[in-house]
Design a protein around this motif. Structure first.
Motif, PDB file in Angstrom:
ATOM      1  N   CYS A  92       0.815  -1.227   0.000  1.00 48.64           N
ATOM      2  CA  CYS A  92       0.000   0.000   0.000  1.00 48.64           C
ATOM      3  C   CYS A  92       0.841   1.266   0.000  1.00 48.64           C
ATOM      4  O   CYS A  92       0.330   2.347   0.254  1.00 48.64           O
ATOM      5  N   ARG A  93       2.099   1.165  -0.264  1.00 46.18           N
ATOM      6  CA  ARG A  93       2.954   2.339  -0.344  1.00 46.18           C
ATOM      7  C   ARG A  93       4.140   2.031  -1.249  1.00 46.18           C
ATOM      8  O   ARG A  93       4.446   0.864  -1.540  1.00 46.18           O
ATOM      9  N   SER A  94       4.774   3.098  -1.693  1.00 44.79           N
ATOM     10  CA  SER A  94       5.957   2.945  -2.533  1.00 44.79           C
ATOM     11  C   SER A  94       7.084   2.300  -1.733  1.00 44.79           C
ATOM     12  O   SER A  94       7.108   2.345  -0.501  1.00 44.79           O
ATOM     13  N   ILE A  95       8.031   1.739  -2.471  1.00 45.53           N
ATOM     14  CA  ILE A  95       9.199   1.124  -1.847  1.00 45.53           C
ATOM     15  C   ILE A  95      10.005   2.191  -1.112  1.00 45.53           C
ATOM     16  O   ILE A  95      10.146   3.322  -1.582  1.00 45.53           O
ATOM     17  N   VAL A  96      10.505   1.829   0.067  1.00 44.58           N
ATOM     18  CA  VAL A  96      11.372   2.722   0.830  1.00 44.58           C
ATOM     19  C   VAL A  96      12.760   2.666   0.204  1.00 44.58           C
ATOM     20  O   VAL A  96      13.392   1.605   0.170  1.00 44.58           O
ATOM     21  N   HIS A  97      13.219   3.774  -0.280  1.00 48.32           N
ATOM     22  CA  HIS A  97      14.482   3.781  -1.018  1.00 48.32           C
ATOM     23  C   HIS A  97      15.678   3.789  -0.083  1.00 48.32           C
ATOM     24  O   HIS A  97      15.697   4.491   0.925  1.00 48.32           O
ATOM     25  N   CYS A 119      15.230   1.120  -6.521  1.00 44.95           N
ATOM     26  CA  CYS A 119      14.166   0.867  -7.485  1.00 44.95           C
ATOM     27  C   CYS A 119      13.675   2.183  -8.072  1.00 44.95           C
ATOM     28  O   CYS A 119      13.830   3.234  -7.452  1.00 44.95           O
ATOM     29  N   PRO A 120      13.062   2.143  -9.248  1.00 42.89           N
ATOM     30  CA  PRO A 120      12.489   3.377  -9.809  1.00 42.89           C
ATOM     31  C   PRO A 120      11.527   4.026  -8.820  1.00 42.89           C
ATOM     32  O   PRO A 120      10.796   3.347  -8.106  1.00 42.89           O
ATOM     33  N   TYR A 121      11.553   5.341  -8.795  1.00 41.90           N
ATOM     34  CA  TYR A 121      10.707   6.074  -7.866  1.00 41.90           C
ATOM     35  C   TYR A 121       9.238   5.689  -8.050  1.00 41.90           C
ATOM     36  O   TYR A 121       8.782   5.433  -9.157  1.00 41.90           O
ATOM     37  N   LYS A 122       8.538   5.683  -6.963  1.00 42.96           N
ATOM     38  CA  LYS A 122       7.108   5.395  -6.879  1.00 42.96           C
ATOM     39  C   LYS A 122       6.775   3.933  -7.130  1.00 42.96           C
ATOM     40  O   LYS A 122       5.614   3.551  -7.050  1.00 42.96           O
ATOM     41  N   SER A 123       7.760   3.098  -7.480  1.00 41.51           N
ATOM     42  CA  SER A 123       7.454   1.684  -7.659  1.00 41.51           C
ATOM     43  C   SER A 123       7.124   1.067  -6.307  1.00 41.51           C
ATOM     44  O   SER A 123       7.769   1.342  -5.296  1.00 41.51           O
ATOM     45  N   ALA A 124       6.092   0.238  -6.291  1.00 40.98           N
ATOM     46  CA  ALA A 124       5.712  -0.487  -5.080  1.00 40.98           C
ATOM     47  C   ALA A 124       6.234  -1.912  -5.120  1.00 40.98           C
ATOM     48  O   ALA A 124       6.225  -2.613  -4.117  1.00 40.98           O
ATOM     49  N   ALA A 125       6.649  -2.354  -6.300  1.00 43.00           N
ATOM     50  CA  ALA A 125       7.265  -3.668  -6.487  1.00 43.00           C
ATOM     51  C   ALA A 125       8.304  -3.526  -7.586  1.00 43.00           C
ATOM     52  O   ALA A 125       8.057  -2.852  -8.594  1.00 43.00           O
ATOM     53  N   VAL A 166       1.940   2.001  -6.822  1.00 42.15           N
ATOM     54  CA  VAL A 166       0.756   2.094  -5.979  1.00 42.15           C
ATOM     55  C   VAL A 166      -0.370   2.744  -6.772  1.00 42.15           C
ATOM     56  O   VAL A 166      -0.181   3.782  -7.407  1.00 42.15           O
ATOM     57  N   SER A 167      -1.521   2.125  -6.754  1.00 39.82           N
ATOM     58  CA  SER A 167      -2.675   2.669  -7.455  1.00 39.82           C
ATOM     59  C   SER A 167      -3.863   2.803  -6.520  1.00 39.82           C
ATOM     60  O   SER A 167      -4.414   3.870  -6.325  1.00 39.82           O
ATOM     61  N   TYR A 177      -0.697  -3.755  -8.273  1.00 34.93           N
ATOM     62  CA  TYR A 177       0.213  -2.667  -8.597  1.00 34.93           C
ATOM     63  C   TYR A 177       0.371  -2.594 -10.120  1.00 34.93           C
ATOM     64  O   TYR A 177       1.145  -3.345 -10.712  1.00 34.93           O
ATOM     65  N   PRO A 178      -0.332  -1.731 -10.813  1.00 32.40           N
ATOM     66  CA  PRO A 178      -0.191  -1.607 -12.277  1.00 32.40           C
ATOM     67  C   PRO A 178       0.909  -0.612 -12.646  1.00 32.40           C
ATOM     68  O   PRO A 178       1.645  -0.126 -11.787  1.00 32.40           O
TER      69      PRO A 178
END
Length: 1328
Positions: free
Chosen positions: A665-670, A676-682, A699-700, A714-715
């Motif tokens: 339910c949130r973006s990956i903690v960098h 990982c690419p910004y805003k990616s959740a997976a 995250v959508s 996660y699309p």
């Protein structure tokens, strides 16, 4: 490439090949000489001439086949066939094929295999392609094409006579011939009066040689109305002017090509430190002015001006740069940093032996190996035995045993990063070659690789350029950057980190280690003095003793995901003469503002104070959504516990080649481990490719229930490699499992660029709670999802705010406080009404209870004076984050007479936690929709199917104020129906950035709207499709339809958006795998069943087996004949605590990466299940190409293996080797060893059952004590984090001993032999 194909065809197609040429030889000069106008081609400064081959009528080739047939071929060069058998086709045919069928009645079939080519093509140095096309129609196996013949003429490498054409292969409708002939050997073009292109540098004694710029053909340069063909230090080849000495040819549409310069009149001169090349012809002068540009590895030519007698061009090139040591720390246009200094050799040079066949240096009668000497970031060094020419040269050529040496180029250019990420280094202006037509140069192409290899010579071009390829880690981007002013930019993704908000201008942060206090501040010196000085950034205090921990600094270093600030030159007095210093490590925490300051970690032996500062300021852009799902009956699913603001979940593939990183339910903690690419959740991190990371979803929206399963999608991941038109997507299927002490995600399927994970966890179990609206006091409230605190205290105003409604009413109100100006009656009036007759009425008592709802905040003032209907007046103030630049302040949008409520909408930046981006980046450009954002007014469009309905919309931002219409606060679209008394329908909030669906279309989604009136199981959403239309300008929205799930579809035409199946080798049935915890092998053979196990799922009935087939050669199949993988193509691996069997190579399935159906069977320990049976996993609802089964069995339990308390005893397989490399190397035949007899096992010293039981009992007692401790910890939040850290740090996922690949081999800020995980304790992070 052609030779590889040629070799294969020879071995499989031909039995006997004989090639001879016959026919009349034409005498030179006779009237019947064959035409040779298509026999000559000029390629650069070389010419190829086939005229000698054209003197023959034809060439004859005979092919004897394995069958009774014989084939003959007749070929001619540069003219049609002559003198060939009379039945051969006429009309320009250059190849005739004759098929002779042996037997009593021999028959001959004649075919036209292609017409004489109109041109000669140079494929490579010494290789010509001569292609006969447009033969007669070929109807072989239903084809609709004509015969084609390809003849490849090759220059002999040694002394050799012409061998004539040789048939190499005849696949389908094509013939391939090879022909060794001297006619394919190039000859030098004779150029009259070629003037030298060498001159001394203006500021040194070294030679500058422009031959490096000579093109094999010419350069094209254009002005507004004309174009030019130009060349340097030699003529234009194959140009429009048609002469062999032209250096500049002007092309004008209104006249014939004009010669502007020739090789006869050429001059090189220095003028004001610029080199000029002058060509003169027919009273006209062409001037080229050269300018040094060290990154221009190819010349950049620009038209400047012209008049009646002269044309001027500018040329930017590294060739004219004075030799100097190049820059070796470089940046690309994305900000990546490359450091090539490790390739510099202060002594000796990089040496490359010319390993090409036959390449030797000849000196007298002796031949010597050629040796190349290269250095990077500096000139080649002097060596005792090999003597390179003197001067600042980057490469030279010598030979082993000979005394010759050649300059291969000066240090004239800087390294350049190419579009593909490789780096090119160019050394130019070396010794002349090819009779002065060119100069030797060196081009070194460096490629990122984790291996440190040496340079390899790839080729030497026709222009004497020596090309080397070099695989080296030095060519990998460092992602290192240092910024000032407390700001630094991520060189990989471009995000600007700004730490200025952490500066406390009033008081310093105070941190304690139990013995000392530390005063610390950032982005400037301490507010207080340290030791009487005001220059320190950190001060250690104990009693009256103070030590400076370093001078204040605003420099921030970004090192591949780590953000560090270093303060140096503090107080003296440390061991070894060191001064005190400070290191601050900033770490991303989505939920920490950082305003509480850092945490002290330790003081190391070098007097360095080390701190960790967790803050969202150290986070790149991230997204968070509500992680709960509430069903219609009030059942709540809450995954918030799995959503971490400081750590991620990591899952490795069995061979550890890939690491899957996820958050919930949130973006990956960098961090350093999760780039990982910004805003990616997976995302997927390729550990074998320099940790290259690819997003597989963003995250959508929060979780939902689909087909009875709790699912999180996660699309919008990165483009799919196998299908670039599709974006990758991740789906996490959560399963309620109250016994899962160590919950973790597992990748169970990957198809159609969709990654499906399964996560069994007690967190996924449903609970029932009463819903509540988050609220706060003191005019503050927190976003429960992100922890962001909204504070509206600054809006308080003693005199209140005057809000004008219609002509009848006016409101006076204050925010979180009463109106103190006397305008309103009462002592605690938050809002009052002023009628047109001057009468006053209290419209609500003041309070500071600020409430939060997604998209807006609100205050509700109640307890006002009564209206005529007897209800008390109230005022509802909605605070909305409007569009940038929109008018702020209160607006009375609706006077609800029925409920006696005044609705105020108030746009203010104070509630702007985040705004979505109104643009989308494609592979080539940015599509920006921000010009469509309205700061006043809204877009309005009628429903074409119901003219009484009107839509109000804004783009990427909430609606602006609509007086008289109560659209939901914060909504970006609403629907008003004039025929209904119902309030306007909320069509959604702007929560998701636009997405690019194809090259000329962008979709914008609005979510979390009203409950769907026609289908209460769905919320209302909106999708606006922006479609390219050059003619409409900005355009406007048009309503199209409503979908079954209550999505309103709009089309917006606007100009803004305009501009393999891999064969899997047989592994044999895999049945055994090493079980380290049991110190033996797990053997699945007891589970094998003749005909397999029947498992029904949906409309299909599967037959599942292990260690053998279920039908034909399939390990899994359906009764309908579908094959889900061969039992001979299988893998068996531990997937943490589960054993995973995979069958590959099933029926074709386009969605699978392999292109074939497959099966995954997860075996888990269950002593009560006996052998057990396979059960279909409901995850198959989401897959098309993968069948997934779970199998609870005692076969994988320690007790089951040793036969203790097992319903079905399983004989243990002894360990034959200390460990098994991989399960795929074992077969049922026992590559790991066949099953020995019971006697053999006993003689091996097998422990008795009593001994085993005692050992197990001891283990269980100890485990039980540990379990109780763990359980206590597990119940608390701190315990949860402790357990999370423990299982990640030691790689423990159940009872198997899995050794995970280290995420990093160094600590975050210093060299160390320990391995740290993404959520190690603070002490571990800084231990050096």
């Amino acid at each position: 490439m052609w030779f590889h194909r040629l070799a294969v065809v020879v071995t499989i197609s031909l039995s006997s090949l004989n090639g001879i040429f016959v026919g009349r030889v034409w005498a030179d000069g006779g009237d019947d000489d064959p035409p040779t106008n298509n026999c000559r081609v000029v390629h650069g400064d070389l010419v190829y001439d086939l005229s000698d081959l054209a003197k023959n009528d034809y060439y004859h080739v005979q092919e004897t086949l394995h069958t009774e047939h014989t084939k003959e071929y007749f070929l001619s060069v540069c003219h049609p066939l002559r003198g060939a058998p009379t039945s051969c086709p006429k009309g320009g045919s250059g190849v005739c094929a004759v098929t002779i069928q042996d037997g009593s009645n021999a028959t001959r079939v004649f075919r036209d295999m292609g017409k004489v080519p109109s041109e000669v093509k140079v494929a490579d140095m010494g290789r010509i392609e001569y292609i006969y096309e447009s033969g007669e129609k070929c109807g072989l196996r239903g084809r609709n094409e004509t015969y084609v013949t390809e003849v490849h003429l090759l220059c002999p490498q040694g002394p050799s006579d012409d061998a004539g054409p040789v048939l190499m292969s005849s696949p389908g409708c094509r013939l391939f011939f090879a022909w060794m002939t001297k006619a394919a050997c190039p000859k030098k073009v004779e150029v009259a009066n070629a003037t030298t292109c060498m001159v001394k540098f203006s500021n040194s004694d070294y030679d500058l040689n422009l031959h490096m710029l000579h093109s094999g053909s010419f350069y094209n340069v254009s002005s507004s109305d004309e174009s030019y063909e130009v060349n340097f230090c030699g003529p234009v080849t194959n140009g429009h002017c048609g002469r062999d000495d032209v250096t500049v040819c002007k092309l004008d549409k209104s006249s014939a090509p004009t010669v502007m310069g020739t090789t006869k009149d050429m001059k090189l001169v220095w003028s004001n430190e610029h080199l000029k090349l002058l060509y003169s012809y027919d009273s006209r002068v062409v001037e080229f002015q050269f300018f040094c540009e060290r990154t221009a590895t190819t010349p950049k030519i620009y038209y400047v001006s012209k008049n009646s007698s002269a044309v001027v061009f500018n040329v930017k090139t590294a060739v004219v740069c004075t030799p100097e040591t190049p820059d070796c720390v470089i940046n690309d246009d994305k900000g990546n940093v490359y450091d090539l200094r490790s390739l510099y050799k202060p002594h000796g040079n990089w040496k490359v032996i010319d390993s090409r066949s036959g390449e030797r240096e000849t000196e007298g009668d002796e031949q010597h190996l050629i040796l190349y000497h290269i250095n990077m970031c500096g000139a080649v060094n002097y060596e005792t035995y090999y003597h390179c020419p003197p001067g600042p040269i980057g490469a030279c050529q010598t030979s082993i045993g000979a005394s010759s040496a050649y300059n291969l180029g000066f240090l004239t250019s800087h390294p350049t990063v190419n579009a593909d990420g490789s780096i090119t280094v160019l050394y130019t202006g070396g010794d002349t070659c090819k009779n002065g037509q060119h100069t030797k140069s060196t081009r070194i192409n460096l490629f990122c690789d984790q291996r440190e290899l040496e340079p390899v010579l790839m080729e030497i071009t026709d222009t004497c350029e020596y090309i080397f390829n070099w695989l080296t880690p030095a060519a990998c981007p460092r992602h290192l950057k240092t910024g000032n002013n407390c700001q630094v930019t991520d060189p990989l993704y471009g995000h600007l980190f700004d730490f200025n908000s952490l500066r406390n201008k009033k008081i310093d942060y105070n941190v304690s280690d139990g013995q000392h206090s530390y005063l610390i501040n950032v982005c400037g010196p301490l507010v207080s003095k340290c030791n009487g000085e005001d220059t320190s950034g950190v001060c250690q205090v104990k009693g009256d003793v103070q030590f400076s921990g370093g001078l204040a600094s605003s420099d921030i270093t970004f090192n591949d995901g780590t953000l560090i600030m270093r303060l140096t030159n503090g107080s003296q007095g440390c061991e070894d003469g060191n001064s005190r210093s400070t290191l601050i490590l900033f770490m991303c925490d989505h939920e920490e503002s950082g305003y509480d300051g850092p945490v002290f970690i330790q003081e190391d032996d070098s007097c360095t104070y080390q701190f960790i500062w967790r803050t969202r300021v150290a986070c790149p852009p991230f997204q968070v959504v509500d992680c709960t799902y509430i069903t219609g009956n009030g059942t709540v699913y809450d995954l918030s516990e799995l959503s971490s603001s400081i750590v991620n979940e990591e899952y490795y593939s069995p061979n550890h080649s890939k690491k899957y990183v996820l958050n919930v339910c949130r973006s990956i903690v960098h961090s350093k481990e999760s780039r990982c690419p910004y805003k990616s959740a997976a995302c997927i991190v390729d550990t074998e490719e320099n940790n290259h990371a690819v997003s597989i979803g963003e995250v959508s929206s929060g979780p939902s229930i689909e087909n009875g399963a709790l699912v999180l999608k996660y699309p919008r991941g990165d483009r799919c490699v196998s299908n670039p038109s599709v974006q990758t997507e991740s789906i996490i299927v959560f399963k309620c499992d109250m016994k899962a002490l160590y919950p973790y995600p597992q990748l169970v399927a990957e198809e159609n660029c969709k990654y499906v994970f399964e996560w069994a966890t007690p967190v996924a179990c449903p609970v029932k709670v009463a819903p509540d609206i988050p609220s706060g006091e003191d005019c503050k409230v927190s976003n429960p999802l992100t922890g962001y605190v909204f504070d509206l205290n600054s809006l308080k105003r003693d005199g209140g705010y005057d809000v004008q409604g219609d002509a009848r009413i006016q409101l006076v109100l204050n925010v979180c406080d009463n109106v103190k100006s006397g305008k309103c009656p009462g002592d605690n009036t938050g809002a009052c009404l002023i009628h047109d007759d001057g009468k006053l009425a209290i419209a609500g008592e003041a309070n500071a209870n600020l409430h939060f709802l997604p998209g807006f905040l609100f205050l509700h003032y109640v307890g006002g004076e009564k209206c005529r209907n007897g209800l008390e007046r109230s005022t509802l103030i909605n605070f909305v984050c409007g569009a940038e630049g929109s008018t702020e302040g209160p607006v009375l949008v609706h006077d609800d007479l029925d409920n006696c409520t005044y609705h105020i909408n108030w746009h203010t930046e104070l509630v702007c936690e985040r705004r979505i981006n109104c643009f989308v980046d494609t592979w080539e450009r940015r599509i920006d929709l921000s010009p469509l954002i309205k700061t006043s007014g809204n877009y309005e469009t009628l429903n074409p199917y119901n003219r009484k309905q009107k839509f109000y919309l804004n783009v990427c931002r909430p609606l602006n104020q609509i007086t008289g219409l109560l659209c939901h606060p914060g909504s970006a679209a609403c629907l008003a129906d004039s025929s209904s008394n119902d309030p306007p329908l909320n069509l959604g909030h702007p929560m998701v950035t636009p997405i690019n669906t194809n090259d000329k279309e962008v979709d914008l989604m609005y979510s979390a709207g009203s409950v769907c009136p026609t289908n209460t199981g769905f919320p209302v959403t909106t999708r606006i499709s922006f479609v390219c239309d050059e003619k409409v300008g900005l355009g406007s929205p048009e309503f199209k339809e409503i979908t079954h799930d209550c999505q309103y579809i709009f089309e917006w035409r606007t100009s803004l958006v305009c501009n393999k199946t891999e064969e899997i080798p047989d592994s044999g049935p895999v049945c055994q795998i090493m079980f380290k915890a049991a110190k033996t092998n797990v053997d699945l053979k007891p589970l094998q069943k003749a005909g397999g196990y029947e498992v029904k799922y949906g409309s299909k009935s599967f037959k599942v087996n292990v260690c053998g087939p279920s039908c034909s050669d399939s390990g899994v199949c359906t009764t309908g004949g579908e094959k889900y993988g061969s039992y001979k193509k299988s893998t068996l691996n531990w997937d943490y605590d589960k054993l995973k069997l995979v069958y590959l190579g099933g029926d074709s399935c386009s969605g699978a990466l392999s292109g074939q159906k497959s099966t995954i069977i997860f075996f888990s320990c269950d002593m009560s299940a006996g052998f057990g049976v396979p059960v279909a996993d409901s995850i198959m609802d989401l897959t098309e190409c993968v069948a997934v089964f779970t199998w609870r069995t005692n076969v994988t339990c320690i007790e089951g293996i040793y036969g203790t308390d097992a319903p079905n005893k399983v004989v243990p397989t002894p360990v034959v080797v200390p460990s098994l490399p991989t399960a795929t190397n074992q077969t049922d035949g026992g590559k790991g060893g066949s099953d020995p007899s019971a006697d053999t096992q006993k003689s091996e010293g097998e422990p008795s059952r009593t001994d085993v039981t005692g050992v197990i009992a001891t283990i269980l007692v100890v485990s039980g004590i540990i379990f109780v401790i763990v359980l206590v910890l597990f119940k608390s939040e701190r315990g949860q984090r402790f357990m999370s850290s423990t299982r990640r740090l030691f790689g423990m996922k159940g009872y198997t001993d899995i050794t995970q690949r280290p995420a990093e081999s160094s600590s975050l800020i210093g060299s160390t032999s320990r391995v740290f995980r993404v959520d190690d304790s603070d002490d571990d992070l800084l231990r050096v």
